[in-house]
Scaffold this motif. Sequence first.
Motif: not given
Length: 201
Positions: A11, A36, A41, A43-48, A51
């Motif tokens: 990060e 991630l 994690e 779901e967060e990895a896939e969202e990023m 994006d």
Amino acid sequence: GDLNMALKQAERMYEACREANPQDKLCYLDYLIQILAEKGEVEEAEEMAADFRRDVETSKESSYAASHSFISGIIELATGDYKASVSHLEYAADSTFDRFSANYFQTHLTLARAYLEAGMYDQAIEEYESLLSNYGYGRLDWLIHMTKAHYHLAQAYEESGRRREAVEQYKAFLEAWKDADSGMESIEDARERLAQLKGES
């Protein structure tokens, strides 16, 4: 193996890169997404990843398509969908032309690992052998992973029944990391596998 600390550092790298170079849409995002996914994690990895894809769909930078494939591949590798991972990583690898660059080593090391996990041992062997004979400048960025390449190549040899070559690679790995921290899973596994192979000969 400290994924919480790894995530914090990823990060920091991502934020510093974006501040220094806001035009760079990738900017260590792949590292962040990989950690991630490995932490579970997903779901967060896939969202990023989604994006990133939206950000670059209108970009004229062709390398971003390969970057998105790489990101998809590392998520699938972390979640155990090895065939899908191989497909995405092969596309990313085919788009990486400078075989001496750090990006080349990163992409092909990940592809080799996906081949190994998918049970595609011949392809894994070919990738690892090629990487270990490549002394391009990008190797310096991936020295730890290049050391572990001996371990993974040994596994691929062993699974392929090439015991003598497996022994050689386990020895090379253990010699390179003879002063590594005790209790490392890969070190202990390599020692056990080597002892077993020697006992069978």
